[in-house]
Design an enzyme around this catalytic site. Sequence first.
Site, PDB file in Angstrom:
ATOM      1  N   LEU A  91       0.772  -1.057  -0.004  1.00 22.64           N
ATOM      2  CA  LEU A  91      -0.028  -0.051   0.042  1.00 22.64           C
ATOM      3  C   LEU A  91       0.754   1.105  -0.195  1.00 22.64           C
ATOM      4  O   LEU A  91       0.449   2.348  -0.500  1.00 22.64           O
ATOM      5  CB  LEU A  91      -0.938   0.113   1.468  1.00 22.64           C
ATOM      6  CG  LEU A  91      -1.970  -1.105   1.277  1.00 22.64           C
ATOM      7  CD1 LEU A  91      -2.854  -0.828   2.535  1.00 22.64           C
ATOM      8  CD2 LEU A  91      -2.910  -1.091  -0.062  1.00 22.64           C
ATOM      9  N   ASP A 232     -18.507  -3.073  18.240  1.00 27.06           N
ATOM     10  CA  ASP A 232     -18.560  -4.344  17.561  1.00 27.06           C
ATOM     11  C   ASP A 232     -19.869  -4.915  17.189  1.00 27.06           C
ATOM     12  O   ASP A 232     -19.963  -5.351  15.895  1.00 27.06           O
ATOM     13  CB  ASP A 232     -17.746  -5.315  18.288  1.00 27.06           C
ATOM     14  CG  ASP A 232     -17.568  -6.512  17.248  1.00 27.06           C
ATOM     15  OD1 ASP A 232     -17.032  -6.130  16.099  1.00 27.06           O
ATOM     16  OD2 ASP A 232     -17.474  -7.659  17.706  1.00 27.06           O
ATOM     17  N   HIS A 237     -24.899  -4.091  13.899  1.00 27.14           N
ATOM     18  CA  HIS A 237     -25.837  -5.255  13.958  1.00 27.14           C
ATOM     19  C   HIS A 237     -27.285  -4.812  14.751  1.00 27.14           C
ATOM     20  O   HIS A 237     -28.303  -4.792  13.913  1.00 27.14           O
ATOM     21  CB  HIS A 237     -25.228  -6.457  14.368  1.00 27.14           C
ATOM     22  CG  HIS A 237     -24.202  -7.104  13.389  1.00 27.14           C
ATOM     23  ND1 HIS A 237     -23.925  -6.485  12.056  1.00 27.14           N
ATOM     24  CD2 HIS A 237     -22.824  -7.571  13.909  1.00 27.14           C
ATOM     25  CE1 HIS A 237     -22.558  -7.045  11.763  1.00 27.14           C
ATOM     26  NE2 HIS A 237     -22.245  -7.611  12.669  1.00 27.14           N
TER      27      HIS A 237
END
Length: 485
Positions: A91, A232, A237
């Site tokens: 990268l 997380d 979610h």
Amino acid sequence: MQNDSSFTFVLFGGTGDLAMRKILPALYEAHKGGMLDESGKIVAVARVAHDKAEYLQWIEEHVRGHVPKSDFDETVWQGFLSRIEYVQLDLSKQGDFVLLRDQLLALPSGIRVFYLATGPSLFVPICRALADVGLNEGARIVLEKPLGYDLASSNAINDAVGEIFAEEQIYRIDHYLGKESVQNLLALRFGNVLFEPLWRREWVESIQITIAEELGVEGRGDFYNQTGALRDMVQNHLLQLLSIVAMEPPHAIESDSVRDEKLRVLRSLKPVQRGDISKVAVRGQYHAGVIRGTHVPAYAAEKGVPPDSSTETFVALKVEIENWRWAGVPFFLRTGKRLADRVAEIVVNFRQVPHPALGNMPAGQNRLVIRLQPNESIRLYCQAKQPGEGWDLAQVHLDLAFDQFFKENRMEAYQRLLLDVINGRLALFVRRDEQEAAWRWVEPILDEWATQNKGPKPYAAGTWGPAAASAMLAQHGTCWLEEEN
């Protein structure tokens, strides 16, 4: 369904855990099902010094084991491998991106997808390097979670990526939205007149959404200790599932119609006041315990985790939505690691009958349980008369087990979502304003926990989390589903 569009799927992080366990197996399943254009190519990108033959051998050793063995076909597998190319890329070297561009230009023209299965710190450098060599024009970019550490860092990433890719080119992936049972939740709500009159505060007493894991941090202690369960799992979610459960009917199942309605829910979440956080939020951290007969260590003893870590591995929340449909209905969200079972489910508890005309009512109530994993199903609980004399009632259920009713093979979440990217369908991906609204709601909790002297509440691995999570529901006259059973 055959995809008639040629494509090139460029996978950054091509030797990583996500590529091995999810992305490449999902692409294989799509290939096996004839869902990919025959000319479509997969280009894996990573720093590892592989040539193509060595990378294909890596796939044999690390990916093949994650492909279902029940209907494995060696000929199909070899056909899938023939789609794959490998590019070694550093990268920090712009010249490597020039080489990547030249290799991509040599492949058949068509839709170009860049999937960033890397850490979020690499999203912006990769996007800028792609733009520098002209690879952003007309392409689609897929961003994995976590997208930032808080609202400011999320905005910084979105601002930078947004300078390079238009919003309609950006696919922020949340794999829970690709689950078949989540699609069936939309079908249940908006394809049946039966439930709509009941899907509101007059008839719903409370709603629970649980994502529980038996696993611990699985060697990702360094990452997880900087993240925690709130970032997380809750910010993405759980709040996404909440918005689908609570949203108004969209005009159509298309990208902006669905995402507009989810955004209205997220913007209607009752803000959490700093002084109330201890009443509506419980955080915990697992200690040593036993799961299915196996002793497991405490979180603080996991590799990469400081012994004095205050990172939460469990979160339970009481959430309220300030609109006419849901005012006064508590939504209880829960997620954690090293819990008693692996399960993801949504539980809609309906109100008790206003008058027990048939005498004493048995324990339990009308409820709808939507199981997302491990076995996707929808179960409706109701009361029925027991055989014999008198009016003794018992709780019974109507069951839709998808694997028994539908004999067709169901797509895994990643397979569905990757096909949606290739086919340009955005409905199941998170729009920037949704993400901002979710971060804005969780940030006061993050800030309060960061300044508290007391850490997360302990719970033994193999249990359902701290007792305080149960006490929070008890204050509202209810309990988690497994406690009633």
